[in-house]
Design a protein around this motif. Structure first.
Motif, PDB file in Angstrom:
ATOM      1  N   ASP A  37      72.659   3.324 -25.439  1.00 42.04           N
ATOM      2  CA  ASP A  37      72.059   2.959 -26.745  1.00 42.04           C
ATOM      3  C   ASP A  37      71.875   1.514 -27.138  1.00 42.04           C
ATOM      4  O   ASP A  37      71.191   1.221 -27.801  1.00 42.04           O
ATOM      5  N   ILE A  38      72.932   0.957 -26.593  1.00 42.71           N
ATOM      6  CA  ILE A  38      73.184  -0.523 -27.173  1.00 42.71           C
ATOM      7  C   ILE A  38      72.040  -1.311 -26.415  1.00 42.71           C
ATOM      8  O   ILE A  38      71.071  -2.281 -27.070  1.00 42.71           O
ATOM      9  N   ARG A  39      71.510  -0.991 -25.187  1.00 41.01           N
ATOM     10  CA  ARG A  39      70.580  -1.843 -24.308  1.00 41.01           C
ATOM     11  C   ARG A  39      69.327  -1.011 -24.710  1.00 41.01           C
ATOM     12  O   ARG A  39      68.308  -2.135 -24.858  1.00 41.01           O
ATOM     13  N   GLN A  40      68.972   0.114 -25.123  1.00 47.31           N
ATOM     14  CA  GLN A  40      67.784   0.678 -25.637  1.00 47.31           C
ATOM     15  C   GLN A  40      67.538  -0.046 -27.091  1.00 47.31           C
ATOM     16  O   GLN A  40      66.339  -0.502 -27.211  1.00 47.31           O
ATOM     17  N   GLN A  41      68.415  -0.152 -27.893  1.00 48.15           N
ATOM     18  CA  GLN A  41      68.069  -0.900 -28.978  1.00 48.15           C
ATOM     19  C   GLN A  41      67.770  -2.118 -28.778  1.00 48.15           C
ATOM     20  O   GLN A  41      67.022  -2.728 -29.768  1.00 48.15           O
ATOM     21  N   ALA A  42      68.428  -2.857 -28.061  1.00 51.48           N
ATOM     22  CA  ALA A  42      68.011  -4.340 -27.956  1.00 51.48           C
ATOM     23  C   ALA A  42      66.529  -4.492 -27.265  1.00 51.48           C
ATOM     24  O   ALA A  42      65.822  -5.464 -27.675  1.00 51.48           O
ATOM     25  N   LEU A  87      65.287  -1.592 -17.958  1.00 53.26           N
ATOM     26  CA  LEU A  87      66.474  -1.184 -18.759  1.00 53.26           C
ATOM     27  C   LEU A  87      67.241   0.037 -18.041  1.00 53.26           C
ATOM     28  O   LEU A  87      66.498   1.068 -17.715  1.00 53.26           O
ATOM     29  N   GLU A  88      68.493  -0.081 -17.966  1.00 52.54           N
ATOM     30  CA  GLU A  88      69.445   1.065 -17.118  1.00 52.54           C
ATOM     31  C   GLU A  88      69.765   1.985 -18.191  1.00 52.54           C
ATOM     32  O   GLU A  88      70.561   1.788 -18.883  1.00 52.54           O
ATOM     33  N   ASN A  89      69.652   3.309 -17.640  1.00 53.37           N
ATOM     34  CA  ASN A  89      70.208   4.358 -18.265  1.00 53.37           C
ATOM     35  C   ASN A  89      71.677   4.627 -17.998  1.00 53.37           C
ATOM     36  O   ASN A  89      72.145   4.265 -16.675  1.00 53.37           O
ATOM     37  N   ASP A  90      72.132   5.301 -18.771  1.00 53.78           N
ATOM     38  CA  ASP A  90      73.620   5.635 -18.051  1.00 53.78           C
ATOM     39  C   ASP A  90      73.720   6.282 -16.896  1.00 53.78           C
ATOM     40  O   ASP A  90      74.879   6.286 -16.360  1.00 53.78           O
ATOM     41  N   ASN A  91      72.636   7.102 -16.439  1.00 50.82           N
ATOM     42  CA  ASN A  91      72.640   8.052 -15.391  1.00 50.82           C
ATOM     43  C   ASN A  91      72.399   7.121 -14.309  1.00 50.82           C
ATOM     44  O   ASN A  91      72.010   7.639 -13.043  1.00 50.82           O
ATOM     45  N   GLY A  92      72.269   5.698 -14.189  1.00 51.66           N
ATOM     46  CA  GLY A  92      71.739   5.054 -13.372  1.00 51.66           C
ATOM     47  C   GLY A  92      70.297   4.775 -12.819  1.00 51.66           C
ATOM     48  O   GLY A  92      69.841   4.041 -12.076  1.00 51.66           O
ATOM     49  N   PHE A  93      69.504   5.532 -13.771  1.00 43.78           N
ATOM     50  CA  PHE A  93      67.986   5.426 -13.380  1.00 43.78           C
ATOM     51  C   PHE A  93      67.677   4.172 -14.247  1.00 43.78           C
ATOM     52  O   PHE A  93      67.887   3.813 -15.504  1.00 43.78           O
ATOM     53  N   TYR A  94      66.510   3.625 -13.941  1.00 52.11           N
ATOM     54  CA  TYR A  94      65.877   2.632 -14.669  1.00 52.11           C
ATOM     55  C   TYR A  94      64.415   3.075 -15.399  1.00 52.11           C
ATOM     56  O   TYR A  94      63.710   3.656 -14.810  1.00 52.11           O
ATOM     57  N   ARG A  95      64.343   2.301 -16.485  1.00 55.95           N
ATOM     58  CA  ARG A  95      62.907   2.551 -17.135  1.00 55.95           C
ATOM     59  C   ARG A  95      62.507   1.140 -17.439  1.00 55.95           C
ATOM     60  O   ARG A  95      63.168   0.033 -17.661  1.00 55.95           O
TER      61      ARG A  95
END
Length: 306
Positions: A37-42, A87-95
């Motif tokens: 959430d913090i990474r996505q908001q950034a 952007l790394e998701n908590d499940n280890g996947f990247y977007r």
């Protein structure tokens, strides 16, 4: 009379420097934020901040070289530049996220946002615009000129997931002033067993492996590691590792043509570049010979004895 060339004004450069400092703080959070959430908001905050900065006249001339976690790549003709980040998701996947800024003559902003569509399609062999982008972090652009058109070869990296990593080569053209990704540019017509032409090239491999995929200017070709499954499970890309052999692509007639084997003198793992070990008992220190010379001499004696 020639118009006087206009460039980035000192006042705008000073403002962009301050905006870059703010962007770098947000970019650090995209990379190192403790939660998704913090990474996505950034990331969501970074996009409008970047657009505001790029609206400065002739902002294309400002390098943004302090944005260490944001990739910024230029082609040889500097007609555009591409910003990309992951952007790394908590499940280890990247977007992935990105934007193409055009180098406009009047200094006004012309920007194409890139929308990562790779998670929404199982077909990687596609052609799409900036709204159907195969997301990745670009690390190199190579430019080709063919039949009055410019072709930009993009080299990208995708951290992918916890088990595997991807690297890719994609093609970019501008048609009617708009970006188009992909196309029938990767030919396998010269392979021992020809395969259909691909619209982009992607390799997936083990997270534990390190592989190379780049353009070699001395050889004037794309060179990359040949991969094999370390566990003899070819259906599982996360088991793939390099085997010390190399493949490539050569630009021919407006296409990247696949080369099955780049180096034909590659050695088997653990082998040394000699044909046979010399018989130490037959060595003549007063008349040193190579293994080939010794074999030739032996063959000559056999012919004489017949």
């Amino acid at each position: 009379m020639a118009a006087k060339a206009q460039h980035l004004r000192p006042a705008d450069s000073t403002l962009l420097s301050k905006q870059q400092d703010s962007l770098q703080q947000v970019a650090d959070t995209i990379l190192n934020g403790k939660t998704e959430d913090i990474r996505q908001q950034a990331s969501d905050q970074f996009i409008p901040q970047l657009v505001r900065a790029l609206k400065a006249p002739y902002s294309f001339e400002y390098p943004f070289d302090s944005l260490q976690s944001i990739s910024i790549q230029y082609p040889q003709d500097s007609s555009f530049r591409i910003f990309t980040w992951g952007l790394e998701n908590d499940n280890g996947f990247y977007r992935h996220y990105g934007a193409i800024q055009m180098n406009s003559k009047n200094g006004q902003l012309k920007l194409f946002p890139l929308f990562d569509n790779s998670d929404y399609t199982s077909n990687i062999d596609t052609v799409g615009d900036n709204k159907a982008w195969y997301g990745c972090l670009y690390y190199k652009i190579v430019q080709q000129h063919f039949f009055n058109s410019e072709y930009y070869t993009l080299f990208g990296y995708d951290a992918n997931n916890l088990r595997s990593t991807k690297k890719l080569v994609d093609m970019l053209q501008f048609k009617n002033g708009k970006p188009v990704f992909g196309g029938p540019f990767f030919s396998y017509a010269e392979d021992t067993v020809p395969k259909p032409t691909r619209k982009r090239f992607i390799i997936e491999y083990s997270k534990k492996a390190t592989i190379s995929l780049s353009y070699n200017p001395e050889m004037d070709m794309i060179v990359f590691d040949h991969l094999v499954s370390a566990t003899n499970e070819p259906g599982k890309p996360y088991t793939y590792v390099p085997d010390l052999d190399y493949e490539g692509f050569k630009w021919k007639g407006g296409k990247w043509v696949h080369i099955e084997k780049v180096f034909h003198d590659a050695l088997p793992l653990g082998k040394f570049p000699v044909q046979q070990p010399q018989d130490q008992r037959k060595k003549n220190l007063m008349h040193p010979q190579t293994a080939e010379e010794m074999e030739a001499e032996k063959a000559s004696k056999k012919r004489k004895n017949k």
